[in-house]
Design an enzyme around this catalytic site. Structure first.
Site, short mmCIF file in Angstrom:
data_model
loop_
_atom_site.label_atom_id
_atom_site.label_comp_id
_atom_site.label_asym_id
_atom_site.label_seq_id
_atom_site.Cartn_x
_atom_site.Cartn_y
_atom_site.Cartn_z
N ASP A 24 -6.67 -3.23 -7.32
CA ASP A 24 -7.05 -3.92 -6.29
C ASP A 24 -7.41 -5.24 -6.26
OD1 ASP A 24 -8.45 -2.79 -3.59
OD2 ASP A 24 -9.66 -4.37 -4.26
N ARG A 41 -3.26 6.50 0.22
CA ARG A 41 -3.55 7.66 0.76
C ARG A 41 -2.67 8.38 1.65
NH1 ARG A 41 -9.15 4.72 2.87
NH2 ARG A 41 -7.51 3.14 2.80
N ARG A 69 0.86 -1.24 -0.14
CA ARG A 69 0.13 0.17 0.07
C ARG A 69 0.73 1.15 -0.28
NH1 ARG A 69 -5.52 -1.03 1.99
NH2 ARG A 69 -5.73 -2.91 0.90
N ARG A 73 -6.97 11.68 -7.06
CA ARG A 73 -7.90 10.98 -6.58
C ARG A 73 -9.29 11.64 -6.17
NH1 ARG A 73 -8.74 6.44 -4.60
NH2 ARG A 73 -10.87 7.16 -4.88
N TYR A 127 -14.60 -12.05 0.39
CA TYR A 127 -15.35 -10.90 0.16
C TYR A 127 -16.78 -11.44 -0.75
CZ TYR A 127 -11.87 -7.69 1.31
OH TYR A 127 -10.79 -7.05 2.28
O1 CP3 Z 1 0.14 0.45 -2.96
C1 CP3 Z 1 -0.07 -0.75 -3.20
O2 CP3 Z 1 -0.05 -1.74 -2.46
C2 CP3 Z 1 -1.12 -1.22 -4.42
C3 CP3 Z 1 -2.18 -0.93 -4.44
C4 CP3 Z 1 -3.34 -1.97 -3.74
C5 CP3 Z 1 -4.51 -1.41 -3.35
N1 CP3 Z 1 -5.21 -2.71 -2.83
C6 CP3 Z 1 -5.20 -0.17 -3.40
C7 CP3 Z 1 -6.19 0.36 -2.62
C8 CP3 Z 1 -3.27 -3.18 -3.44
C9 CP3 Z 1 -1.98 -4.16 -3.57
C10 CP3 Z 1 -4.53 -3.78 -2.85
C11 CP3 Z 1 -4.96 -4.97 -2.57
C12 CP3 Z 1 -6.02 -5.26 -1.72
N2 CP3 Z 1 -7.16 -4.64 -1.69
C13 CP3 Z 1 -5.93 -6.40 -0.39
C14 CP3 Z 1 -4.81 -7.28 -0.21
C15 CP3 Z 1 -3.77 -6.44 0.64
C16 CP3 Z 1 -4.00 -6.32 1.79
O3 CP3 Z 1 -4.11 -4.98 2.46
O4 CP3 Z 1 -4.34 -7.13 2.54
C17 CP3 Z 1 -7.11 -6.29 -0.07
C18 CP3 Z 1 -7.40 -7.23 1.13
C19 CP3 Z 1 -7.95 -5.36 -0.83
C20 CP3 Z 1 -9.26 -4.98 -0.46
C21 CP3 Z 1 -9.35 -3.44 0.06
N3 CP3 Z 1 -9.52 -2.62 -1.01
C22 CP3 Z 1 -9.47 -3.04 1.30
C23 CP3 Z 1 -9.47 -3.89 2.40
C24 CP3 Z 1 -9.33 -1.58 0.97
C25 CP3 Z 1 -9.39 -0.34 2.00
C26 CP3 Z 1 -10.71 0.19 2.31
C27 CP3 Z 1 -10.58 1.58 3.13
O5 CP3 Z 1 -11.14 2.63 2.44
O6 CP3 Z 1 -10.08 1.56 4.05
C28 CP3 Z 1 -9.48 -1.45 -0.43
C29 CP3 Z 1 -9.58 0.10 -1.20
C30 CP3 Z 1 -8.26 0.36 -1.46
N4 CP3 Z 1 -7.18 -0.31 -2.20
C31 CP3 Z 1 -7.52 1.61 -1.50
C32 CP3 Z 1 -6.21 1.69 -2.16
C33 CP3 Z 1 -5.55 2.76 -2.32
C34 CP3 Z 1 -8.31 2.82 -0.66
C35 CP3 Z 1 -9.22 3.49 -1.83
C36 CP3 Z 1 -9.20 5.02 -1.94
O7 CP3 Z 1 -7.87 5.30 -2.05
O8 CP3 Z 1 -10.09 5.60 -2.05
#
Ligand code: CP3
Length: 341
Positions: free
Chosen positions: A70, A25, A21, A34, A146
């Site tokens: 994602d 953010r 990540r 974004r 999910y």
């Molecule tokens: O920088 C990186 O690692 C690359 C981007 C990345 C995202 N999601 C961007 C994202 C990666 C590798 C993921 C994988 C992902 N997504 C996983 C596996 C990694 C982990 O954290 O265990 C999982 C479980 C998800 C599902 C998911 N998507 C979650 C739990 C969330 C967060 C929800 C929140 O808002 O707190 C997301 C959304 C997400 N994925 C965001 C980002 C940057 C936030 C959305 C935003 O910026 O508006």
């Protein structure tokens, strides 16, 4: 590439580090770009994916870029009705609970992720030659959690109930998700990523015996299908200290370790057969430079001990993703420190 060297048992030119990540953010430039665009629409815009993926590399000098995407992107591309809700995560319009639901799950055609592979093409032009591009996919279990729960869960009760009460249905769903994951990883590898990470983020909710019976066969098929392409594979989950052996046996080149297990202990648990990645607690980055130095010094010593004892390599990372309210400068300083320690 230092990351590929560490993943494959060679001596890296410098100690490789990237952060799960890292794109997201914690960066003001991410929040700006974004501001008026949804998460999912951003993941299907090649120029935007390229730009967001590059942001942490430029700012922090990390040794890898992780493709901005994602784990639900291939599901969305295949046609599953879902959204990513800010502050919640992926939400599925119609959770999958029955044999008819599983049969109706669409397959992923590689053309449907053309925006992702186009973004990889742009990144290969922009990335410095020493920086590895990491592609990724969700593992079948984490995707299933999910789809079955309909969104994030603490208990995974519908998921575990299906697994235990309806094993045939469970394996049918997991088989379909393994196909999807294989198709998505193959597309990314064909487009040119240097390494791939399989995120089984929530596998740590399972006992080892449940993991072996209900998850390992499907993740094994994913890892076996992509082995032929010769890009290093990384396998990661949170709270998986008790599963590290099982998660390594499904086939991987690098095992991700969270902060609960010391790296040298983890290395021994997996028989020194694969490189290790981890494992700073993401909250340490909120605790000031002294705490970061202290914890990184310990982790690097544990990693070095493992490598001296025969582990192929150590890639420094967090034990899970960067927390959104992390100060971007704290990440930059951590990378600097890792490269000089
Ligand atoms: O920088 C990186 O690692 C690359 C981007 C990345 C995202 N999601 C961007 C994202 C990666 C590798 C993921 C994988 C992902 N997504 C996983 C596996 C990694 C982990 O954290 O265990 C999982 C479980 C998800 C599902 C998911 N998507 C979650 C739990 C969330 C967060 C929800 C929140 O808002 O707190 C997301 C959304 C997400 N994925 C965001 C980002 C940057 C936030 C959305 C935003 O910026 O508006």
């Amino acid at each position: 590439m230092p990351l590929i060297a560490a993943a494959t048992g060679r001596v890296p030119a410098r100690r490789p580090v990237w952060f799960m990540r890292q794109a997201g953010r914690s960066l003001p430039e991410y929040r700006a770009i974004r501001a008026d665009r949804g998460m999912l629409e951003s993941c299907f815009d090649p120029e935007l994916v390229c730009e967001i993926t590059m942001q942490p590399v430029r700012r922090h000098d990390t040794d890898a870029a992780i493709l901005f995407s994602d784990i639900v992107v291939p599901l969305k591309a295949a046609g599953v009705d879902l959204d990513i809700v800010p502050g919640t995560g992926p939400v599925i319009a119609s959770p999958i609970r029955t044999a008819a639901d599983v049969a109706a799950l669409p397959r992923l055609e590689p053309e449907a992720v053309g925006a992702v592979t186009a973004a990889i093409g742009l990144l290969l032009e922009e990335l410095p030659p020493t920086v590895s591009l990491i592609g990724f996919a969700g593992a079948p279990f984490t995707l299933a959690s999910y789809l079955i729960e309909g969104g994030p869960s603490r208990t995974y009760e519908h998921t575990k109930a299906m697994m235990l009460a309806e094993p045939d249905l469970w394996h049918a769903l997991m088989g379909r998700l393994a196909d999807l994951t294989i198709a998505f990883l193959r597309a990314q590898i064909a487009a040119g990523v240097d390494a791939v990470q399989l995120f089984d983020s929530w596998a740590g909710t399972l006992s080892e015996s449940a993991y072996e019976a209900f998850v390992a066969p499907h993740s094994t098929r994913v890892m076996a299908e992509i082995e032929q392409f010769g890009v290093p594979r990384i396998h990661f989950g949170v709270g998986t200290g008790e599963l590290l052996g099982a998660m390594t046996r499904v086939g991987t080149d690098v095992i991700g370790v969270d902060w609960r297990t010391p790296l040298d202990v983890a290395a021994e648990r997996v028989g020194r057969s694969v490189a290790i990645q981890g494992n700073l607690d993401p909250t340490v980055l909120l605790a000031g430079p002294e705490a970061v130095r202290r914890e990184l010094t310990r982790i690097i010593a544990e990693g070095d001990r493992a490598v001296a004892a025969g582990t192929p390599g150590h890639i420094v990372n967090l034990g899970h993703g960067v927390l959104p309210n992390t100060d971007a400068d704290a990440i930059t300083h951590a990378v600097e420190l890792i490269h000089t320690l």
